[in-house]
Scaffold this motif. Structure first.
Motif, PDB file in Angstrom:
ATOM      1  N   ILE A 196      -1.340  14.728  10.940  1.00  0.00           N
ATOM      2  CA  ILE A 196      -0.251  14.604   9.836  1.00  0.00           C
ATOM      3  C   ILE A 196       0.563  15.744  10.154  1.00  0.00           C
ATOM      4  CG2 ILE A 196      -1.746  16.089   8.357  1.00  0.00           C
ATOM      5  CD1 ILE A 196      -0.145  14.391   6.012  1.00  0.00           C
ATOM      6  N   ALA A 197       1.862  15.711  10.054  1.00  0.00           N
ATOM      7  CA  ALA A 197       2.754  16.457  10.583  1.00  0.00           C
ATOM      8  C   ALA A 197       3.853  16.349   9.381  1.00  0.00           C
ATOM      9  CB  ALA A 197       3.525  16.260  11.804  1.00  0.00           C
ATOM     10  N   ASN A 198       3.959  17.439   8.747  1.00  0.00           N
ATOM     11  CA  ASN A 198       5.288  17.739   7.597  1.00  0.00           C
ATOM     12  C   ASN A 198       6.014  18.642   8.200  1.00  0.00           C
ATOM     13  OD1 ASN A 198       7.044  17.629   5.406  1.00  0.00           O
ATOM     14  ND2 ASN A 198       5.576  18.776   4.072  1.00  0.00           N
ATOM     15  N   ILE A 199       6.804  18.245   9.081  1.00  0.00           N
ATOM     16  CA  ILE A 199       7.721  19.220   9.865  1.00  0.00           C
ATOM     17  C   ILE A 199       9.060  18.672   9.956  1.00  0.00           C
ATOM     18  CG2 ILE A 199       5.894  20.442  10.938  1.00  0.00           C
ATOM     19  CD1 ILE A 199       6.154  18.550  13.348  1.00  0.00           C
ATOM     20  N   LEU A 200      10.133  19.388  10.676  1.00  0.00           N
ATOM     21  CA  LEU A 200      11.388  18.979  10.955  1.00  0.00           C
ATOM     22  C   LEU A 200      11.439  17.593  11.936  1.00  0.00           C
ATOM     23  CD1 LEU A 200      13.069  22.102  11.409  1.00  0.00           C
ATOM     24  CD2 LEU A 200      13.590  20.869   9.465  1.00  0.00           C
ATOM     25  N   ALA A 201      12.361  16.783  11.347  1.00  0.00           N
ATOM     26  CA  ALA A 201      12.517  15.393  12.248  1.00  0.00           C
ATOM     27  C   ALA A 201      12.476  15.840  13.812  1.00  0.00           C
ATOM     28  CB  ALA A 201      13.606  14.616  11.743  1.00  0.00           C
ATOM     29  N   GLU A 202      13.341  16.728  13.915  1.00  0.00           N
ATOM     30  CA  GLU A 202      13.878  17.264  15.518  1.00  0.00           C
ATOM     31  C   GLU A 202      12.433  17.488  16.147  1.00  0.00           C
ATOM     32  OE1 GLU A 202      17.434  17.862  13.034  1.00  0.00           O
ATOM     33  OE2 GLU A 202      15.546  18.188  12.775  1.00  0.00           O
ATOM     34  N   VAL A 203      11.535  18.241  15.434  1.00  0.00           N
ATOM     35  CA  VAL A 203      10.081  18.581  15.964  1.00  0.00           C
ATOM     36  C   VAL A 203       9.423  17.307  16.065  1.00  0.00           C
ATOM     37  CG1 VAL A 203       8.459  20.154  16.100  1.00  0.00           C
ATOM     38  CG2 VAL A 203      10.422  20.943  14.931  1.00  0.00           C
ATOM     39  N   ILE A 204       9.319  16.481  15.253  1.00  0.00           N
ATOM     40  CA  ILE A 204       8.525  15.326  15.127  1.00  0.00           C
ATOM     41  C   ILE A 204       8.547  14.450  16.625  1.00  0.00           C
ATOM     42  CG2 ILE A 204       8.046  12.951  14.295  1.00  0.00           C
ATOM     43  CD1 ILE A 204       8.357  14.664  11.458  1.00  0.00           C
ATOM     44  N   VAL A 205      10.160  14.291  16.836  1.00  0.00           N
ATOM     45  CA  VAL A 205      10.461  13.430  18.032  1.00  0.00           C
ATOM     46  C   VAL A 205      10.008  14.108  19.401  1.00  0.00           C
ATOM     47  CG1 VAL A 205      12.317  12.522  16.903  1.00  0.00           C
ATOM     48  CG2 VAL A 205      12.743  14.506  18.368  1.00  0.00           C
ATOM     49  N   ARG A 206       9.521  15.513  19.321  1.00  0.00           N
ATOM     50  CA  ARG A 206       9.111  16.062  20.682  1.00  0.00           C
ATOM     51  C   ARG A 206       7.602  15.869  20.653  1.00  0.00           C
ATOM     52  NH1 ARG A 206      11.325  21.602  19.078  1.00  0.00           N
ATOM     53  NH2 ARG A 206       9.283  21.972  20.020  1.00  0.00           N
ATOM     54  N   MET A 207       6.958  15.420  19.692  1.00  0.00           N
ATOM     55  CA  MET A 207       5.513  15.527  19.684  1.00  0.00           C
ATOM     56  C   MET A 207       4.764  14.338  19.592  1.00  0.00           C
ATOM     57  SD  MET A 207       4.107  16.543  15.810  1.00  0.00           S
ATOM     58  CE  MET A 207       2.770  15.391  15.913  1.00  0.00           C
ATOM     59  N   THR A 208       5.578  13.053  19.503  1.00  0.00           N
ATOM     60  CA  THR A 208       5.166  11.728  19.244  1.00  0.00           C
ATOM     61  C   THR A 208       4.358  11.205  20.365  1.00  0.00           C
ATOM     62  OG1 THR A 208       7.199  10.888  20.038  1.00  0.00           O
ATOM     63  CG2 THR A 208       6.610  11.076  17.591  1.00  0.00           C
ATOM     64  N   ASP A 209       4.664  11.667  21.693  1.00  0.00           N
ATOM     65  CA  ASP A 209       3.844  11.419  22.915  1.00  0.00           C
ATOM     66  C   ASP A 209       2.547  12.035  22.887  1.00  0.00           C
ATOM     67  OD1 ASP A 209       5.926   9.658  23.774  1.00  0.00           O
ATOM     68  OD2 ASP A 209       6.541  11.014  25.370  1.00  0.00           O
ATOM     69  N   ASP A 210       2.449  13.409  22.639  1.00  0.00           N
ATOM     70  CA  ASP A 210       1.080  14.111  22.634  1.00  0.00           C
ATOM     71  C   ASP A 210       0.343  13.448  21.305  1.00  0.00           C
ATOM     72  OD1 ASP A 210       1.886  15.444  24.627  1.00  0.00           O
ATOM     73  OD2 ASP A 210       2.672  17.107  23.296  1.00  0.00           O
ATOM     74  N   ALA A 211       0.670  13.159  20.476  1.00  0.00           N
ATOM     75  CA  ALA A 211      -0.015  12.623  18.930  1.00  0.00           C
ATOM     76  C   ALA A 211      -0.725  11.100  19.703  1.00  0.00           C
ATOM     77  CB  ALA A 211       1.049  12.461  18.197  1.00  0.00           C
ATOM     78  N   PHE A 212       0.259  10.425  20.399  1.00  0.00           N
ATOM     79  CA  PHE A 212      -0.310   9.168  20.655  1.00  0.00           C
ATOM     80  C   PHE A 212      -1.626   9.302  21.595  1.00  0.00           C
ATOM     81  CE2 PHE A 212      -0.736   5.199  23.252  1.00  0.00           C
ATOM     82  CZ  PHE A 212      -0.543   4.307  22.247  1.00  0.00           C
ATOM     83  N   THR A 213      -1.411  10.400  22.804  1.00  0.00           N
ATOM     84  CA  THR A 213      -2.538  10.489  23.292  1.00  0.00           C
ATOM     85  C   THR A 213      -3.753  11.238  22.776  1.00  0.00           C
ATOM     86  OG1 THR A 213      -0.708  10.902  25.237  1.00  0.00           O
ATOM     87  CG2 THR A 213      -2.975  12.031  25.752  1.00  0.00           C
ATOM     88  N   SER A 214      -3.314  12.154  21.772  1.00  0.00           N
ATOM     89  CA  SER A 214      -4.658  12.740  21.175  1.00  0.00           C
ATOM     90  C   SER A 214      -5.545  11.817  20.231  1.00  0.00           C
ATOM     91  CB  SER A 214      -3.948  13.879  20.362  1.00  0.00           C
ATOM     92  OG  SER A 214      -3.485  14.769  21.147  1.00  0.00           O
ATOM     93  N   LEU A 215      -4.645  11.069  19.436  1.00  0.00           N
ATOM     94  CA  LEU A 215      -5.506  10.123  18.749  1.00  0.00           C
ATOM     95  C   LEU A 215      -6.386   9.268  19.405  1.00  0.00           C
ATOM     96  CD1 LEU A 215      -2.516   9.286  16.118  1.00  0.00           C
ATOM     97  CD2 LEU A 215      -4.684  10.413  15.646  1.00  0.00           C
ATOM     98  N   LYS A 216      -7.629   8.815  18.350  1.00  0.00           N
ATOM     99  CA  LYS A 216      -8.594   7.910  18.928  1.00  0.00           C
ATOM    100  C   LYS A 216      -7.939   6.439  18.849  1.00  0.00           C
ATOM    101  CE  LYS A 216     -12.521  10.267  17.018  1.00  0.00           C
ATOM    102  NZ  LYS A 216     -13.704  10.147  15.961  1.00  0.00           N
ATOM    103  N   PRO A 217      -8.325   5.789  19.444  1.00  0.00           N
ATOM    104  CA  PRO A 217      -7.780   4.349  19.531  1.00  0.00           C
ATOM    105  C   PRO A 217      -7.862   3.857  17.892  1.00  0.00           C
ATOM    106  CG  PRO A 217      -9.200   4.207  21.216  1.00  0.00           C
ATOM    107  CD  PRO A 217      -9.176   5.607  20.685  1.00  0.00           C
ATOM    108  N   GLY A 218      -6.850   3.234  17.325  1.00  0.00           N
ATOM    109  CA  GLY A 218      -6.956   2.959  15.846  1.00  0.00           C
ATOM    110  C   GLY A 218      -6.592   4.047  14.817  1.00  0.00           C
ATOM    111  N   GLY A 219      -6.333   5.242  15.537  1.00  0.00           N
ATOM    112  CA  GLY A 219      -6.087   6.492  14.861  1.00  0.00           C
ATOM    113  C   GLY A 219      -4.689   6.391  14.155  1.00  0.00           C
ATOM    114  N   LYS A 220      -4.304   7.120  13.156  1.00  0.00           N
ATOM    115  CA  LYS A 220      -3.163   6.991  12.379  1.00  0.00           C
ATOM    116  C   LYS A 220      -2.143   8.453  12.566  1.00  0.00           C
ATOM    117  CE  LYS A 220      -4.543   3.451   9.185  1.00  0.00           C
ATOM    118  NZ  LYS A 220      -4.715   2.945   7.766  1.00  0.00           N
TER     119      LYS A 220
END
Length: 313
Positions: free
Chosen positions: A246-270
């Protein structure tokens, strides 16, 4: 330390430029007293809104206030503010009454005056946020209470972006799951996750002040056995594979972390993201989808929205 409250009676049109002038003069924030707030239709679905008093507002126009330290340069600073406001006329901006007044405020009084407006607020079906200095009794057995002492550095946990985040946690977090909270701030989302049944929560923030504040609030809510707080830049160096980020941060920061979030999460993770203004909706949506997520939910409140996305199994 003494502070001077500068009070500017101006027009609705001039609120933004006057606020910017005050920021450039050294004010860390502004107070806006707009009588239109008295007649705004507030959403009270989850609880009552603190009742505003007409006595605190001008009959016409808008009052903008800021706080400046009392020092040898104060007189010059105020003169510069007045001159900059007068210059707005060159741009055909209505500056209204343009009445500027100063009053002295003791730091202790200023630091605690806001507390009278901070009351317990029910922000989701199960969660109520209450300040540490307020007495509050549960309305029903399933109600979860988060106590916060936000101090001067963080909000009260009732901003639309926080409300959207906690409501999304309530819908999507399953008991026993692990959570990473990126940009934890006061720690309120981590605390909510712990109270909603997370088995382990990693609360991350780059700001040292935030880390200290989060640790204090987590201890107040007796969640320190579940939540681990670390000073960290987004998801850099995080090797845990959580069920939910979960990330409640600026939109400009969110777009920089979506790749890392995808890599970090378990399959099926949210991934739950909030802090997104309407104008950044398309940018965030594109970044999340380009990283490989499927967006499953978009919810809105006032001018803000939150997105929930899932990593494929």
């Amino acid at each position: 330390m003494k502070w001077s409250e500068i009070c500017i009676h101006t027009s609705q049109e001039a609120v933004e430029p006057v606020s910017n002038i005050l920021h450039e003069a050294g004010a860390s924030g502004v107070v806006i007293e707009d009588p239109q707030d008295l007649y705004k239709a507030w959403d009270t679905t989850l609880g009552e809104v603190y009742e505003l008093s007409p006595d605190d507002y001008p009959e016409e126009g808008v009052i903008v206030k800021a706080y400046l330290p009392v020092n040898s340069f104060l007189g010059e600073t105020v003169d510069e503010i007045k001159e900059a406001i007068n210059q707005l006329l060159v741009y055909n901006i209505d500056i209204g009454h343009n009445k500027v007044t100063l009053s002295e405020v003791n730091e202790e009084e200023w630091a605690t005056a806001w507390k009278k407006y901070y009351k317990p607020v029910k922000i989701s079906d199960r969660i109520t946020i209450t300040p540490t200095w307020e007495e509050y009794e549960r309305v029903h057995e399933d109600e979860l209470i988060i106590e916060l002492d936000p101090g001067m550095a963080f909000g009260t946990g009732t901003h639309p972006t926080t409300v959207l985040s906690i409501q999304a946690l309530e819908r999507h977090l399953r008991e026993g799951e692990t959570v990473v909270d990126v940009g934890t701030g006061s720690g309120v989302l981590s605390i909510a996750a712990a109270k909603l049944g997370a088995s382990e929560v990693f609360a991350l923030d780059l700001d040292e002040v935030a880390v200290k504040a989060a640790k204090l609030n987590i201890k107040l809510n007796k969640s320190q056995d579940i939540i681990k707080v670390e000073q960290n830049n987004l998801l850099d160096g995080i090797h845990e594979q959580p069920d939910l980020i979960i990330a409640n941060i600026l939109a400009e920061v969110i777009v920089r972390m979506t790749d890392d979030a995808f890599t970090s999460l378990k399959p099926g993770g949210k991934l739950i993201t909030s802090g997104i203004i309407q104008g950044k909706r398309a940018d965030v949506k594109e970044a999340i989808m380009n990283s490989g997520f499927e967006i499953t939910e978009i919810v809105e409140m006032e001018d803000w929205l939150a997105m929930v996305a899932q990593k494929p199994e």
